[in-house]
Design an enzyme around this catalytic site. Structure first.
Site, short mmCIF file in Angstrom:
data_model
loop_
_atom_site.label_atom_id
_atom_site.label_comp_id
_atom_site.label_asym_id
_atom_site.label_seq_id
_atom_site.Cartn_x
_atom_site.Cartn_y
_atom_site.Cartn_z
N ARG C 39 -110.16 -47.61 -28.36
CA ARG C 39 -111.66 -47.69 -28.56
C ARG C 39 -111.09 -49.54 -28.42
O ARG C 39 -112.73 -49.87 -29.04
CB ARG C 39 -111.84 -47.20 -30.51
CG ARG C 39 -111.28 -46.11 -29.94
CD ARG C 39 -111.21 -45.55 -31.39
NE ARG C 39 -110.05 -45.88 -32.11
CZ ARG C 39 -109.96 -45.68 -33.00
NH1 ARG C 39 -110.30 -45.00 -33.86
NH2 ARG C 39 -108.51 -46.27 -33.52
N ARG C 109 -90.29 -42.39 -13.24
CA ARG C 109 -88.74 -42.51 -14.16
C ARG C 109 -88.17 -42.02 -12.91
O ARG C 109 -87.15 -42.28 -11.50
CB ARG C 109 -88.84 -42.46 -15.10
CG ARG C 109 -89.02 -43.87 -15.09
CD ARG C 109 -88.16 -44.69 -16.80
NE ARG C 109 -89.12 -45.07 -17.20
CZ ARG C 109 -89.08 -44.85 -19.29
NH1 ARG C 109 -88.45 -44.19 -19.67
NH2 ARG C 109 -89.45 -46.10 -19.60
N CYS C 148 -85.73 -48.65 -22.27
CA CYS C 148 -84.85 -49.39 -23.46
C CYS C 148 -83.62 -49.41 -23.34
O CYS C 148 -82.43 -50.72 -22.79
CB CYS C 148 -85.98 -49.96 -24.43
SG CYS C 148 -85.71 -48.44 -25.49
N SER C 178 -89.46 -51.64 -32.83
CA SER C 178 -90.21 -52.66 -31.76
C SER C 178 -90.22 -50.85 -30.55
O SER C 178 -91.70 -50.75 -29.97
CB SER C 178 -90.20 -53.31 -31.17
OG SER C 178 -88.84 -54.06 -31.29
N GLY C 179 -89.65 -49.92 -31.14
CA GLY C 179 -89.31 -49.46 -29.66
C GLY C 179 -89.99 -48.23 -29.65
O GLY C 179 -90.01 -47.29 -28.78
N GLU C 201 -85.33 -39.53 -26.19
CA GLU C 201 -84.34 -40.41 -26.21
C GLU C 201 -83.24 -40.03 -25.63
O GLU C 201 -82.60 -40.24 -23.93
CB GLU C 201 -84.06 -41.57 -27.38
CG GLU C 201 -84.08 -43.04 -26.95
CD GLU C 201 -84.67 -44.00 -27.01
OE1 GLU C 201 -86.07 -43.74 -26.37
OE2 GLU C 201 -84.79 -44.85 -25.98
N LYS C 204 -83.27 -39.05 -22.05
CA LYS C 204 -83.65 -39.81 -20.72
C LYS C 204 -82.17 -40.89 -20.47
O LYS C 204 -82.49 -41.26 -19.51
CB LYS C 204 -84.54 -41.15 -21.15
CG LYS C 204 -86.10 -40.30 -21.48
CD LYS C 204 -87.05 -41.50 -22.38
CE LYS C 204 -88.73 -40.77 -22.20
NZ LYS C 204 -89.69 -41.45 -23.34
N HIS C 241 -82.26 -53.55 -29.40
CA HIS C 241 -81.20 -52.12 -29.62
C HIS C 241 -79.79 -52.77 -29.51
O HIS C 241 -79.14 -53.37 -28.79
CB HIS C 241 -81.48 -51.70 -28.45
CG HIS C 241 -83.34 -50.49 -28.62
ND1 HIS C 241 -84.04 -50.72 -29.62
CD2 HIS C 241 -83.62 -50.09 -27.39
CE1 HIS C 241 -84.67 -50.16 -29.10
NE2 HIS C 241 -84.96 -49.74 -27.85
#
Lengths: 348, 348, 348, 348
Positions: C39, C109, C148, C178-179, C201, C204, C241
Site C-alpha cells: 500500500r 532460480r 542466502c 532478517s532472512g 529453505e 532450495k 547466517h
C-alpha cells in the site's frame, strides 16, 4: 601536529577496548603503553586481550606489552577505566608522579577539587585544577567524566537548566549490558528478564548530576539546587543506555521552547571544533517510537545523545526519553573529549 | 456445583488462550463456545488455533467449532478479549442480547456506567450495574478489567491510598511482549533493543487509575483526586510487566508502615476464598535485585504482584518497583477473578 | 563514468532497504525508480518506508515516488527483491519489456535458461543469457542470485570442489531473523527459543547448490554430481547466517591443503576489481570460537564469508563452520555484485 | 517407605539446584547434606545459595549447613554435579569411603569399570558394578550419567539401533545457556549471537555414544561399531538442548517403521514404574516446526525427549531434530532416574 603519547589503564576491559578503538587514527593521541591489573601482564596486548568489539583489534597495539598499572609508564598522560576498587590508589599514584589522569572511574568523581567534566556543560569547573595544583605540584592532576547514565541525563538537562531553571528531575533508566563490563551480567540472568538493580548507580546519578550542574564559586563547586531521583534497571541490550525523564522547572516553558533549547544546543567543544565533538550534542526526534538503542546509539559516531517523546507530563512539567551510547559518549568517548578540551584550553 | 457455561470471544489470541488454559479444571466454569473474528471460523478450535502457551491445548476445547463473535452463543456469559476496534460493537451486542460480558478489552472501560473492576480494590463499583440495568433490561451487562499495567499499579497503590492518601504517582513501565498479542512485536524490532512507545498505554494508565481508585458517589464514580504520570516501554521479555513507581502522599508514612500496608493487604476476594484469588495479593521482597520478570511473574499462580526496592525517594516521597504477570493477573486471570466475584455477590 | 539508472522492485522491504543502502554512493549505479507491491504506492519513499537499518535513509531516495512494480519504470535495469508469489509474473514482465532484471527472488532460480550466479563461482553460466536472448529478443533478461544460505555454502564449497572434488555435503544452518523479512518472525516465537523449520529453505539449498556447481555443457547446466543435505533452523540473531558443514571428497586432502584452498581463494571479481568484490571472498579463522555472527558478519563490508572450526570429521571427511551476512553477501550485495560483473563482461 | 538419605555435591550450582528442586517431595529420597567447593561453606544453604530456578528454594534445605565436599557426610549416597576439575578426586574419595556416588560429572564416565547409564538404554551395563566391587570392597561405587547432549541423542538412537542397526550418525547441536552453569556464558557473548564452540562437548558426544550403545561382553563394554560426528553450538536459549541428526542404517527402514520405533519405545524404567520415568521416553511430533525448546523442554516433566522433522535425508538415510531439557533429562533428572533404577535392581 605533535601527538600526545598516552597510556591506557584497564586496557583489556570493555571500556579499555573502546579507548583503543576510538584512539586509532586519532590526530592528537598515540597509544604508547597499555596496563591492566589482571593476569594479562607479561603478555603482549594481542595475546592478553580477547577483542570483543566489532572489527579487528588495531594493529598498533597488538605488540605492546601489557604492564602493571603503576607509574612510570612511557606516556604523557593516561586514560583510566580501572575498576572502582583499585582506581583510587592507582590513579592517585599516577597524578602524584606528575602524570595527568583522564579517568572514567568513579573513584575521584565527587572529590572537592576534581572536575567532573562534560565539555559541553561545565568546562568552567576546570578551574578546580588550579586548586589541585596547590596540593600536587608534580604537574599531574585528575579529571573525571561522569557515570555513563549521568552523562546523557545531564547533557539533556543542561540547556534546559540554563534556559528555564530545573527544580527537580526524575529519571528511570534502562541500561545496556556493556555498562557492566566483561563478563559482567550472566546470560542466564538477563534472557527473558529485566534486573531492577545496578550497584551504586542510583546514588551516582543523584549526586553527580548536581555537582556537574553546580556553579564554580569561591574555588569550589556549589551543587545545583535541584532534587534528582533515579531508578535504574538492566535490560537485554548490548549497547545504549536509555532513560525516561520528567522535569520540573522554575519557569515552565512552552513545548516549542523546550524542544528548541535541546535541538539548538551547541557549546564550547563545537565552537572549538574538537575532534570528537559531534556537530549536534543533542538530536531531537519526533517519531512516536524513538529513541531506540539499536537505531540511535551510533548517532554522531556515538557522541550525540538522542531525545524523543517530548511531551507535557501530568505530575511534573515535562517528560521525555533520552538515549546515548554508554561506552562511547558515556565512557571512553567522554574521557577522550575531556582530553581534547584540556589540550585546547592549554591544560595539557 | 453448577458450572456456568462460558463463551470465549477472541479465543485464538494470546489472552484467549490464557482464558482457556486458566479455565481448564475450573470448578465454576466450563467452556461451551469459542469465537474469533479472524479466518478461524468453520474450523474446530484444534484446527484453527496454533497453541502458543506452555503445555498442550486442553482437550475439552479441541473439538469446539470456532464461531463468529456475535450472539447467540451457547453459553451463560462471555469472557472477551476482542481487539479494541471491534470490541465495542460486539460486546455491546452480547450485553443487549442478555448476556453478561466479562471483558478484558478497553472499549467500555471508561464508560460512566461500566465497572472497571479489580476485586481487591473497588468491588463497591459493582453498584454501577444497577445503573446499567436501568438502560439495559435484557439481563446482560458489561464488567471490565483494567489495562494490564494499570492493574498492577493500582493493586500496589490501593492499600497505600487507603492508609496514607496518594496525591500523585509517577510510573515508568517496562512491558513484556505478550502484552502486544500475537504476532505482536516483530523480533527484528526488539532484539538488542527497547521500544519507548506502546500505543495508547500511557493514556490508559493515567485515566484508568483514577477511576478505579475513585469513590462511588451519587450513582457515579468520582475519580480519585490524584495526578498520574506514565511512561511506557516495551522490553525483550516474554511475560511479566514491570513498573518503577514513585508516590507522593497526603501524609508521608514511615518506611515500615508503607511496607506493612503492602505486605498485609488482604481484601474481599481473600475473605470470600474466591478460586483464583491469591492468598497474598501483594508480596514484598527485600532482596536488592527483585522483582524480576523471570523469577516473580508466576508468584501466586500469576495472580500475586511482587513489590521490591521499596525506598525513600529524593523527589517524591517513596519509590518501588512492581511486577505482575501481564496475561494472568493483567488480563485473563483478572477477568476470571471478576467473574468469580460476580458469582459470590450474586450478580451472576 | 556513466551511471546506470536502476529501479528497485520491493524497495520498502528489508532487502530492498539494503539495496538502497548499498547503492548509496555506488560509482556505477544511481537509483531512479522505486517500486513496491504494497500500500506504499502514491507516497514518496520517505513517507512510505519505515527505515529499519542502521543510519539514516539516504536522501537521494526520500522524494522518489513509490510506483507499482510493473513496466515501464524510468531506469536501465531493475534489482528485484519481490516476494516469491508475485516475483515470477512481475520479473517476467520486465524482462519481456526489454529490461535486465537482476533478481534476488527465488522465482526463476531453477529455470533452465536462467543463470544462478555467484560471480566468484560460476560466471561461465552467464552463457545462458545467449539462450535467453533467443526466446526474448527485447533486450531484457533475468539473472538471479541464490538463496542466502546457499550462497555462503557454495562459496565455501567452490574452491574445495575445484581442487578435491566433493561427493557429498551435509549442512545444518542457524539462520538470522532478517532472512525472514519484516515483520517476519514474531518476537514471542524466538525469545528463549529456536525454530527448526524455514519454509522451502532445505529444498532450495539442496537443489540450488548442484546447479551452481554444475558445468555449462551443450547450452545447459549439468548439475554437479554431489549429494547435498540441509537442515535449517532460525535462531535469535538479527543478521548473519551460520552453517555447520561436513564434506566428503573424491580425494581426501590434507588439512593444510584444505585450509589453503579456502584462504587463498580469489576469482574473477577480484581480478576485475569489481566495486563490491571483497579482497578475500573467504577468511579462515583459527580461533576456537569463531566464526560468530556478531563479530564476523561485517567482514569485508559484509561480502566476505568466514570459515572456522576446520577439522577432520568422524563420519564424513572434514567439517567446518561458515558464516556470512545474509542480507549483504546473501541478498542485496550478491545481486549488486552480479550486476557489476554483467557490466564488466559487457552484458549490460 | 524407607527414604534414602542423600547428600548433594556441588549443591549451589545450576545442576545442584535442579537436584534439590527435583528431590523435593521425592518418595524415596530426602536430602540430609549439601556440599559445595566454593566459599559457601560455614553458611546455611539458604544463606549461601542464590536460588536461580523458578519457584522458591525448598524449605527443607534452607537450614542445612553447606559442608566441604569430602567424606564423611551424613547420608546413604551422594548425587554429584561437581565441576570436572575436582570431581575425579572428590567422587573417588566418597566411593572409597563406602558411599555410592551417582554422578553427573564427566570425570569417570569413560572409565572401563564405570557404568555410563541411561536406564532406558543400557541397564545391562550395571553389571560393571560387580567389577568395581572387586577393586573397591568398601561398599561404595560410582555410576555416571552421560553428557546432556549425549543423553538425548542416545535416547533417540537406541530404539533405532536396536531395530535397524546404526552405522553412522551426524549430530549438530544448538545448546542452551544453562548447560554452561552459572555464571556461565556472558550475556555480551550471546546477545544477537551464536557461539560455535563448547569446550570438550564434541569429543564427549562422539565417545560416550558408542560406549552407551555398546554391548557388555566378557566383563567389559565393547563400543558400538558406529561412527559419530558432533558439531556443537551455544544459542540464546535458557533451557533445552536441540540437535539436528542424520543417521545411516545397516538396513534402511521405511519412514513409518522409523517413526513407530521411536514413538512406541518403552523400556525397563517404564515397566518398573520408576518415579521419575516418563510414560513415554520419546514423543514424536509431526508439526512442521517442532520441537522447539520453549514449547517442548518440559514434556514429561522434563524427562521426555521430543523428536520432530523426521524425514528421509539426501546424504545419509534419515534426518530428524531432537530436543530435551538439558538440566532435567540431561543432568539432575538423569542421575535421579539412575538412582531409582539402582534401588529397583537392589544395587542400593
Amino acid at each position: 601536529m605533535k601527538k600526545y603519547r598516552v597510556g591506557i589503564l584497564g586496557a583489556t576491559g570493555m571500556v579499555g577496548q573502546r579507548f583503543i578503538q576510538l584512539l586509532e587514527n586519532h590526530p592528537q593521541f598515540e597509544i604508547t603503553a597499555v596496563a591492566a591489573s589482571d593476569r594479562s601482564q607479561r603478555k603482549t596486548y594481542g595475546e592478553a586481550c580477547t577483542w570483543r568489539l566489532n572489527g579487528e583489534m588495531p594493529n598498533a597495539v597488538r605488540s605492546l606489552p601489557v604492564q602493571p598499572p603503576q607509574p612510570p609508564l612511557d606516556c604523557d598522560l593516561v586514560f583510566s577505566s580501572l575498576p572502582g576498587d583499585i582506581a583510587r590508589e592507582t590513579e592517585g599514584s599516577f597524578a602524584n608522579a606528575g602524570v595527568p589522569v583522564i579517568s572514567n572511574s568513579s573513584a575521584f568523581r565527587m572529590d572537592e577539587d576534581v572536575p567532573l567534566l562534560i565539555p559541553e556543560v561545565n568546562h568552567q569547573h576546570l578551574d578546580l585544577l588550579t586548586r589541585q595544583r596547590r596540593s600536587n605540584t608534580s604537574g599531574g592532576f585528575i579529571v573525571t567524566n561522569p557515570n555513563c547514565s549521568t552523562i546523557m541525563l545531564v547533557l539533556a538537562l543542561a540547556p534546559l537548566h540554563a534556559a528555564f531553571g530545573i527544580t527537580s528531575t526524575v529519571a528511570t533508566t534502562m541500561q545496556a549490558l556493556s555498562g557492566a563490563g566483561y563478563p559482567g551480567v550472566a546470560s542466564l540472568d538477563i534472557i527473558d528478564n529485566v534486573l531492577p538493580h545496578i550497584g551504586g548507580e542510583e546514588e551516582k546519578i543523584e549526586t553527580e548530576t548536581t555537582k556537574i550542574l553546580g556553579r564554580f564559586v569561591n574555588d569550589a563547586i556549589e551543587p545545583a539546587p535541584m532534587a534528582v531521583s533515579a531508578q535504574c534497571h538492566r535490560v537485554n541490550v548490548a549497547d545504549g543506555h536509555m532513560a525516561a525523564v520528567r522535569v520540573n522547572f522554575t519557569r515552565k516553558p512552552e513545548l516549542g521552547e523546550l524542544r528548541g533549547a535541546l535541538s539548538s544546543f551547541r557549546s564550547l567543544p563545537q565552537e572549538l571544533g574538537l575532534h570528537s565533538a559531534p556537530a549536534n550534542p543533542i538530536v531531537v526526534r519526533d517519531e512516536l517510537d524513538r529513541p531506540q538503542p539499536k537505531l540511535d546509539r551510533d548517532a554522531g559516531n556515538g557522541m550525540t545523545i538522542t531525545v524523543g517523546r517530548l511531551r507535557e507530563d501530568t505530575v511534573l512539567d515535562y517528560r521525555f526519553v533520552v538515549l546515548s551510547h554508554n561506552t562511547v559518549r558515556g565512557a571512553a568517548g567522554a574521557a577522550i573529549l575531556n582530553a581534547e578540551l584540556l589540550i585546547a584550553l592549554n591544560y595539557l
